[in-house]
Scaffold this motif. Structure first.
Motif, PDB file in Angstrom:
ATOM      1  N   UNK A   1       0.859  -1.184   0.000  1.00 51.60           N
ATOM      2  CA  UNK A   1       0.000   0.000   0.000  1.00 51.60           C
ATOM      3  C   UNK A   1       0.897   1.236   0.000  1.00 51.60           C
ATOM      4  N   UNK A   2       1.559   1.475  -1.116  1.00 51.79           N
ATOM      5  CA  UNK A   2       2.604   2.500  -1.152  1.00 51.79           C
ATOM      6  C   UNK A   2       2.076   3.910  -0.905  1.00 51.79           C
ATOM      7  N   UNK A   3       0.809   4.170  -1.253  1.00 51.04           N
ATOM      8  CA  UNK A   3       0.262   5.506  -1.019  1.00 51.04           C
ATOM      9  C   UNK A   3       0.186   5.849   0.466  1.00 51.04           C
TER      10      UNK A   3
ATOM     11  N   UNK B   1      -4.430   5.137   1.534  1.00 55.19           N
ATOM     12  CA  UNK B   1      -5.551   4.329   1.067  1.00 55.19           C
ATOM     13  C   UNK B   1      -6.725   4.322   2.042  1.00 55.19           C
ATOM     14  N   UNK B   2      -7.908   4.345   1.476  1.00 56.85           N
ATOM     15  CA  UNK B   2      -9.115   3.976   2.214  1.00 56.85           C
ATOM     16  C   UNK B   2      -9.598   2.663   1.612  1.00 56.85           C
TER      17      UNK B   2
ATOM     18  N   UNK C   1      -0.492  -2.669   8.128  1.00 55.38           N
ATOM     19  CA  UNK C   1       0.657  -2.237   8.919  1.00 55.38           C
ATOM     20  C   UNK C   1       1.428  -1.215   8.096  1.00 55.38           C
ATOM     21  N   UNK C   2       1.102   0.067   8.303  1.00 51.71           N
ATOM     22  CA  UNK C   2       1.758   1.160   7.592  1.00 51.71           C
ATOM     23  C   UNK C   2       1.591   1.001   6.079  1.00 51.71           C
ATOM     24  N   UNK C   3       2.640   0.651   5.345  1.00 49.67           N
ATOM     25  CA  UNK C   3       2.514   0.519   3.891  1.00 49.67           C
ATOM     26  C   UNK C   3       2.338  -0.930   3.447  1.00 49.67           C
ATOM     27  N   UNK C   4       2.006  -1.822   4.369  1.00 45.85           N
ATOM     28  CA  UNK C   4       1.801  -3.221   4.031  1.00 45.85           C
ATOM     29  C   UNK C   4       0.422  -3.691   4.507  1.00 45.85           C
ATOM     30  N   UNK C   5      -0.155  -4.595   3.743  1.00 44.57           N
ATOM     31  CA  UNK C   5      -1.483  -5.119   4.055  1.00 44.57           C
ATOM     32  C   UNK C   5      -1.437  -6.648   3.987  1.00 44.57           C
ATOM     33  N   UNK C   6      -1.809  -7.296   5.092  1.00 46.15           N
ATOM     34  CA  UNK C   6      -1.812  -8.758   5.136  1.00 46.15           C
ATOM     35  C   UNK C   6      -3.231  -9.280   4.885  1.00 46.15           C
TER      36      UNK C   6
ATOM     37  N   UNK D   1       1.774   3.334  -8.496  1.00 41.53           N
ATOM     38  CA  UNK D   1       1.622   2.777  -7.140  1.00 41.53           C
ATOM     39  C   UNK D   1       0.209   3.050  -6.636  1.00 41.53           C
ATOM     40  N   UNK D   2      -0.757   2.860  -7.485  1.00 39.85           N
ATOM     41  CA  UNK D   2      -2.117   3.342  -7.251  1.00 39.85           C
ATOM     42  C   UNK D   2      -3.087   2.248  -6.806  1.00 39.85           C
ATOM     43  N   UNK D   3      -2.666   1.001  -6.816  1.00 40.48           N
ATOM     44  CA  UNK D   3      -3.569  -0.092  -6.447  1.00 40.48           C
ATOM     45  C   UNK D   3      -2.868  -1.035  -5.476  1.00 40.48           C
TER      46      UNK D   3
END
Length: 786
Positions: free
Chosen positions: A98-100, A138-139, A156-161, A211-213
């Motif tokens: 989730x780079x945004x 991101x929302x 977790x910040x810029x990461x999504x599990x 880095x939009x998705x």
């Protein structure tokens, strides 16, 4: 420790890089082999540097629908992700990037950003202020399986599990859906690799979207999940797959994108489609959208939308650009195994530079890189002019340089630096389609594996453009100043910990490879081995060891000494709360600054001579005629010339620049010193004048570029009255007495006891003589030993 009040000059932007890092050596044996440093070869990665017979990598396919709202600059999307587990492992969860989220106010990037220098540009200050209040990130509104059943997830910040409903076995696949939206940002204000550019003159926007998705992080044999947080420098580690993307934008927009346009009849006119067909075999670029058509689009404000459909096969990422301002030209390039369309998209502001050089530079890049690596395999290669200075994605690149408008003549001109800057950045960014878009190295870990190798090939391509091309990097002489300095770290340093990013990850590796090619190995051996590396690892993920081993394997040259010298050449906790600086913008108003400077002068103590001379006889007492204008006004008095200069300059400022000059908030810069050597998080209790206490936790990554000392900027409305570092003593800090501002006295007690008066003088004399004798004996012993 002290607090100082200073004025931030709005001028040249200078950012402190901190203290110099001392050079260190891994060993005094310069020719020792690297076996104990490099990973042990296995069935996935062989000792020769080639992929092993059991090499594997994941596959991830996407179907995405997205919309850009041109009124609110908000992006909304939904995606269907097919994840195919080709690893030998069973996976219970998947990690997505989730780079945004890097733009969130409390992201690791913002928390660990060190303070700027006291001289800062208007744009730099604007970025700091706007970034502090930007509602980014991101929302995520929906995560479900194909039956619309919710799937648990953790961000977790810029990461999504993504927690899978059942373990994903080797050879199986899973499919899930995500819906999201986020606010786009003005790239020239907040920076980054994506965003929009606003054209005030015609009230238009140009979007460069990357880095939009939510996209799958890499999972591979060498490291497992590459889920290191995105802090801004270390770029992307991604998986190959196929993309079907529908992009909905205003009907008068032109879209440039990764992939091949699938519905040209619905989004292009008949004439534009004819031009596109003609361009396939043209000898020079053909205009698909002319400057006149772009100007007409600029004035249009369609309330309708169009959906552009693109398909991309076997790519690791997807990016696009959209604007009603785009001119579009194209030319086919077919040579060897390459059959592609080179295309450029740019606003009228880009001419006459872009129409002359952009598409030519794309084709030149492919011609040259093909010689040293492999045939460019994709059906398109695009260069887009927008706010992003230079960035790369599969089949599409964002490039920044433009001509400047001479307001006196009304003509656009460009300098020598701008011309070669454009050619160079297009070569560099298009070259990234080879490294890392096809030779898919882990950018999050090793920046040099794509930037350094690509800068080396950029140098070769630039030299083939024209004689004496002014390349910035590649010549050995250009790197000597950096290499003899102490302000460097080894090339084999993680992306987020590099001090001088350009020199370390771009310049020095490129110079090393050029020396290897020209001096150590010779062109024939080097070119064969380098091409072998590119061929072995195209559409695969190499590590540094694979590159080092392949270059030796294909050349019969022992290069361990070279890798060691060029690429590889230690403490308790005691963090000190250092100086605290209170800044304010320099209003540049001479009357305001006069009072400020006079007040600072009045805070200084009166010199002892001046104190004692008060009331003494003075010549001017008897001869007042010696007094003049300067006796009535001090050195801070503003003159009419000062005011006229200020008024003249102030009129030329934009409103946001004027607002920054009178920003009356408190800009605190707090220094921290790592005296013990062991880096730890910085934990603070900040007390304000109204009694409120704010608890601040800063990750240890703030020390990543300087382990000795860092500074942190805090923009606050309220006055800070006290600061406590590690207030709960949770980091094993060995000396808490340097953790407070204002400094606290070290509390202890005198142990009093009674002594007989008669004995007191006798004891005192004995103690004194004993001390003297002891000192004399010590002095003799020291002299003897010397």
């Amino acid at each position: 420790m002290k607090i100082s009040i200073q004025t931030a000059l709005l001028g040249l932007c200078i950012f402190s890089m901190g203290n110099v890092v001392a050079k260190s050596s891994i060993s005094d044996d310069k020719f020792r082999q690297l076996e104990e440093v490099l990973p042990t070869p296995n069935t996935y990665r062989t000792a020769s540097g080639a992929p092993g017979h059991q090499y594997w990598q994941q596959e991830v396919n996407y179907k995405i629908d997205i919309t850009i709202d041109d009124k609110t600059q908000r992006l909304s999307g939904s995606e269907n992700i097919e994840y195919i587990n080709k690893s030998p492992d069973t996976l219970r969860y998947l990690w997505l990037q989730l780079d945004q989220n890097r733009l969130k106010n409390q992201s690791y990037t913002n928390q660990t950003k060190t303070a700027p220098g006291k001289k800062i540009s208007f744009n730099g200050m604007r970025g700091l202020v706007e970034g502090d209040k930007f509602d980014g990130g991101y929302s995520i509104t929906k995560v479900v399986d194909n039956n619309n059943k919710p799937i648990p997830f953790t961000i977790n910040n810029t990461m999504m599990r993504i927690d899978l409903p059942k373990p994903l076995q080797s050879g199986d696949k899973t499919v899930f859906n995500i819906e999201w939206n986020y606010q786009l940002h003005e790239q020239k204000v907040l920076g980054g690799r994506s965003g929009y550019e606003y054209f005030e003159e015609d009230d238009n926007y140009l979007y460069e979207i990357a880095s939009w998705f939510p996209r799958a992080a890499a999972y591979y044999d060498a490291v497992g999940w590459q889920n290191k947080q995105f802090l801004g420098n270390g770029e992307f580690a991604l998986e190959f797959g196929d993309y079907e993307v529908n992009i909905t934008v205003p009907a008068d927009h032109i879209v440039a994108s990764t992939g091949v346009l699938q519905n040209p009849k619905k989004v292009l006119t008949h004439t534009q489609r004819e031009r596109l067909a003609k361009a396939k075999t043209a000898k020079k670029p053909v205009l698909i959208v002319t400057p006149e058509e772009a100007l007409a689009n600029e004035k249009s404000r369609s309330t309708k939308t169009k959906t552009w459909q693109f398909s991309a096969k076997n790519v690791r990422d997807f990016a696009f650009a959209s604007s009603r301002k785009f001119i579009w030209d194209a030319q086919g390039y077919k040579e060897g195994g390459t059959d592609t369309m080179a295309m450029s998209f740019y606003p009228n502001e880009g001419n006459p530079l872009w129409e002359k050089y952009s598409t030519e530079a794309i084709i030149h890049t492919m011609e040259q890189y093909n010689k040293y690596t492999f045939a460019y395999p994709y059906p398109v290669s695009i260069s887009v002019n927008g706010p992003v200075g230079g960035m790369e994605y599969p089949m599409i690149t964002f490039n920044g340089p433009r001509p400047t408008l001479d307001k006196k003549t009304g003509k656009k001109t460009y300098s020598r630096r701008t011309k070669y800057g454009l050619v160079g950045v297009i070569i560099h960014e298009v070259g990234h389609n080879y490294f890392p878009m096809i030779v898919n190295s882990d950018e999050r870990q090793w920046t040099w594996m794509d930037e350094g190798l690509n800068t080396f090939l950029q140098f070769l391509a630039e030299q083939a453009w024209e004689e004496n091309y002014p390349s910035r990097r590649g010549h050995a002489a250009n790197m000597t100043t950096y290499m003899k300095s102490n302000n460097q770290v080894p090339i084999m340093t993680n992306s987020e910990s590099i001090l001088q990013f350009g020199n370390n990850a771009y310049g020095k590796p490129a110079t090393a490879l050029n020396i290897l090619r020209e001096t150590v190995m010779g062109r024939e051996l080097f070119d064969f081995a380098f091409k072998e590396y590119a061929q072995r690892w195209k559409f695969k993920r190499p590590t540094p060891a694979d590159f080092f081993r392949t270059m030796e394997d294909a050349s019969a040259v022992d290069l361990d000494w070279f890798w060691r010298g060029w690429f590889y050449t230690t403490d308790h906790v005691d963090i000190e709360l250092g100086d605290i600086h209170l800044y304010r913008p320099n209003s540049q108003n001479p009357d305001v600054e006069e009072a400020w400077e006079r007040a600072l002068e009045n805070e200084k103590p009166t010199f002892i001579s001046d104190l004692r001379n008060q009331g003494a006889w003075l010549r001017t007492t008897d001869k007042p005629e010696l007094l003049d204008f300067y006796n009535e006004h001090d050195q801070f008095t503003a003159t009419n010339a000062d005011r006229n200069s200020y008024n003249s300059k102030h009129k030329k400022l934009k409103q946001w620049e004027k607002d920054l000059l009178v920003d009356d908030r408190n800009f605190y810069i707090i220094d921290f010193n790592n005296l013990g050597g062991l880096v730890m998080p910085i934990i603070l209790d900040i007390t304000y004048a109204d009694g409120e206490v704010e608890h601040v936790r800063i990750p240890a990554e703030i020390w990543r570029k300087n382990t000795k000392s860092v500074s942190k900027l805090f923009i606050r409305d309220k006055e800070i009255t006290a600061i406590a570092l590690d207030p709960n003593w949770e980091t094993a800090d060995v000396n808490v007495n340097n953790n407070y501002w204002p400094a606290r006295p070290i509390k202890s007690r005198f142990e009093l006891y009674k002594r007989k008066q008669a004995d007191m003088m006798r004891d005192y004399n004995v103690e004194l003589k004993s001390t003297d004798d002891s000192d004399e004996d010590s002095a003799k012993k020291k002299e003897k030993s010397n």
